[in-house]
Design a protein around this motif. Structure first.
Motif, PDB file in Angstrom:
ATOM      1  N   LEU A  94       0.831  -1.213   0.000  1.00  0.00           N
ATOM      2  CA  LEU A  94       0.000   0.000   0.000  1.00  0.00           C
ATOM      3  C   LEU A  94       0.859   1.254   0.000  1.00  0.00           C
ATOM      4  CD1 LEU A  94      -2.977  -0.574   2.485  1.00  0.00           C
ATOM      5  CD2 LEU A  94      -3.052  -0.475  -0.004  1.00  0.00           C
ATOM      6  N   ARG A  95       0.421   2.230  -0.815  1.00  0.00           N
ATOM      7  CA  ARG A  95       1.089   3.535  -0.824  1.00  0.00           C
ATOM      8  C   ARG A  95       0.231   4.608  -0.152  1.00  0.00           C
ATOM      9  NH1 ARG A  95       5.746   3.825  -3.424  1.00  0.00           N
ATOM     10  NH2 ARG A  95       6.322   2.138  -4.837  1.00  0.00           N
ATOM     11  N   PHE A  96      -1.067   4.406  -0.069  1.00  0.00           N
ATOM     12  CA  PHE A  96      -1.891   5.326   0.702  1.00  0.00           C
ATOM     13  C   PHE A  96      -3.044   4.555   1.334  1.00  0.00           C
ATOM     14  CE2 PHE A  96      -4.066   5.526  -3.409  1.00  0.00           C
ATOM     15  CZ  PHE A  96      -5.395   5.527  -3.055  1.00  0.00           C
ATOM     16  N   LEU A  97      -3.460   5.020   2.508  1.00  0.00           N
ATOM     17  CA  LEU A  97      -4.571   4.423   3.255  1.00  0.00           C
ATOM     18  C   LEU A  97      -5.324   5.556   3.937  1.00  0.00           C
ATOM     19  CD1 LEU A  97      -6.111   1.975   4.373  1.00  0.00           C
ATOM     20  CD2 LEU A  97      -4.467   1.891   6.252  1.00  0.00           C
ATOM     21  N   ASN A  98      -6.594   5.712   3.586  1.00  0.00           N
ATOM     22  CA  ASN A  98      -7.423   6.785   4.133  1.00  0.00           C
ATOM     23  C   ASN A  98      -8.681   6.178   4.735  1.00  0.00           C
ATOM     24  OD1 ASN A  98      -8.828   9.096   4.763  1.00  0.00           O
ATOM     25  ND2 ASN A  98      -8.523  10.084   2.787  1.00  0.00           N
ATOM     26  N   LEU A  99      -8.770   6.208   6.063  1.00  0.00           N
ATOM     27  CA  LEU A  99      -9.940   5.708   6.790  1.00  0.00           C
ATOM     28  C   LEU A  99     -10.590   6.820   7.600  1.00  0.00           C
ATOM     29  CD1 LEU A  99      -8.409   2.363   8.162  1.00  0.00           C
ATOM     30  CD2 LEU A  99      -9.580   2.750   5.989  1.00  0.00           C
ATOM     31  N   SER A 100     -10.350   8.049   7.239  1.00  0.00           N
ATOM     32  CA  SER A 100     -10.827   9.190   8.027  1.00  0.00           C
ATOM     33  C   SER A 100     -12.338   9.358   7.920  1.00  0.00           C
ATOM     34  CB  SER A 100     -10.128  10.475   7.550  1.00  0.00           C
ATOM     35  OG  SER A 100     -10.463  10.762   6.209  1.00  0.00           O
ATOM     36  N   ARG A 101     -12.871  10.140   8.859  1.00  0.00           N
ATOM     37  CA  ARG A 101     -14.302  10.528   8.884  1.00  0.00           C
ATOM     38  C   ARG A 101     -15.219   9.307   8.916  1.00  0.00           C
ATOM     39  NH1 ARG A 101     -15.554  12.979   4.223  1.00  0.00           N
ATOM     40  NH2 ARG A 101     -13.589  12.454   3.200  1.00  0.00           N
TER      41      ARG A 101
END
Length: 458
Positions: free
Chosen positions: A287-294
């Protein structure tokens, strides 16, 4: 002479302009889409951005008998690439659209199309490899037309008004899928774990929907995110036309094209996901990005998150995460975009390696229990959760050691007394003597006899 030369030049310019106009008219007549010649075919139709600008232009609507412009596209039976993106086109897709069975790339993104995606006939032989419908006003449930597209690698239907659940068959009926972008729609329900069955999936964007429930643990099995397969070309089969995709990369919207095959990531932000972050996500070492926000994620940050050693962007902000920041995050040497704000994290912020270069305090803001750089909160008199947990563990081990020492010491001395005869006899005699004294003290005394012995006149 100079006046004659200028006049001759003007005449030449006029002749050139006339020739260009005649050529353009001849070309337009030869490509008249309303002609009844069914033999017309082409390989590529491209409408560059804003080429069809001005007033909105209904190029596809076939609801009225006076407009045949939608059906003419259905006659392009040899068409492979259709790019009408970034224009002001309106209307609905005609039912005959899927008769173009040679079509590999279709991009209708960033227009004003509306309505539902028409279903394909049972005999539909789908050759699509890339389908872009983002940035329109399409409605309805997840388009079932892709169900038979076994060569489809890119599906981008973001920024529309699709609703309902994502069908589980996505994981089995579209096996070549590499990019799945469903962001900014109205999809509901739980994220189907069957998505993990896609062996080539490298980009998954489900942001800004209404998904609920936990993040599927099965995502840890996404093999293309564990060991990405690099394809340097990125072009469609039999064509030089390169695919592309819009993603949110480090907080900014970017268009990936040439390096698309090098990118891997998951974006589940802006939903209502709950429960803990699965430990299995840390198996996706590519993985190069991981976004679990909000979201509404709780528990702590997985301890093994440091195993994501090529991760460049991590956003876990605006959740309900608690506990300490794992020390293993300091081993993420490529991380350069981090956001852990607006949670319930506590303890000392880890330092070392790449984390020391992230000096923006807003990365950790609104976590009342955090202390240490880059925050201006010292950890000296604080009671960090990490120290509390370590002190509690130390106290537990101290109690265990004391109890074990007492038990061991008792049996050691007791064993020595029993094993040495002299000590054993002394111990037994001592016990007997103590027992005799105790018995004498407990023996009842006759008060009359005691009085006689104490009276001198008797």
């Amino acid at each position: 002479m100079a006046e004659h030369a200028q006049g001759f030049r003007a005449l030449l310019i006029c002749l050139c302009l006339c020739l260009l106009l005649l050529s353009a008219e001849h070309l337009a007549m030869s490509m008249d889409l309303d002609d009844d010649d069914d033999s017309f075919s082409d390989e590529v139709v491209v409408a560059p951005a804003r080429r069809l600008s001005g007033d909105s232009f209904n190029v596809l609507n076939t609801n009225t008998s006076s407009n045949k412009s939608g059906s003419v596209f259905c006659r392009l039976l040899s068409l492979q690439v259709l790019d009408l993106s970034n224009n002001l086109l309106t209307g609905e897709l005609p039912d005959c659209w899927w008769e173009m069975q040679a079509l590999q790339f279709m991009d209708l993104s960033n227009n004003s199309f509306s309505g539902e995606i028409p279903e394909a006939p049972p005999s539909h032989d789908c050759s699509l490899e890339s389908l872009h419908l983002a940035g329109n006003g399409f409605t309805g449930v997840f388009p079932s037309v892709v169900k038979g597209c076994r060569s489809l690698a890119t599906l981008d239907i973001g920024n529309n008004q699709f609703f309902g659940r994502v069908p589980p068959w996505v994981g089995s009926r579209v096996p070549a899928l590499k990019i799945l972008r469903l962001r900014s729609n109205n999809f509901t329900g739980e994220i189907p774990p069957e998505i993990s069955q896609l062996p080539q999936l490298q980009l998954l964007d489900l942001a800004n929907n209404n998904f609920t429930g936990p993040i599927p643990r099965e995502f840890g099995k996404l093999s293309a995110m564990k060991n990405p397969i690099i394809n340097s070309t990125g072009s469609l089969i039999g064509s030089n036309y390169q695919d592309r995709i819009d993603i949110i990369w480090k907080g900014q919207e970017v268009i990936l094209q040439k390096i698309l095959q090098l990118m891997t990531g998951i974006d589940l932000s802006g939903n209502s996901l709950s429960q803990c972050i699965p430990e299995e996500l840390t198996n996706l070492e590519g993985l190069r990005f991981l976004n679990l926000s909000r979201n509404n994620l709780s528990c702590g940050i997985p301890e093994s998150i440091g195993s994501l050693n090529v991760l460049e962007s991590l956003d876990l902000s605006l959740n309900e995460l608690s506990g300490a920041i794992p020390v293993g995050m300091s081993s993420m040497v490529f991380i350069n975009t981090l956001n852990l704000s607006n949670n319930h994290l506590s303890g000392k912020i880890p330092t070392g390696s790449q984390l020391q270069t992230l000096t923006d305090p807003s990365i950790y803001s609104n976590n009342p229990g955090l202390c240490g750089p880059p925050l201006d909160i010292p950890c000296t008199n604080a009671s960090p959760a990490l120290n509390k947990r370590n002190d509690k563990d130390s106290d537990q081990w101290l109690y265990y050691c004391v109890i074990a020492g007492i038990v061991f010491g008792f049996w050691l001395w007791y064993g020595m007394i029993l094993s040495i005869p002299k000590w054993r006899h002394s111990a037994f005699f001592y016990v007997d003597a103590m027992q005799h004294k105790v018995m004498l003290k407990l023996q009842p005394i006759d008060p009359y006899l005691s009085k006689e012995k104490s009276d001198p006149f008797l």
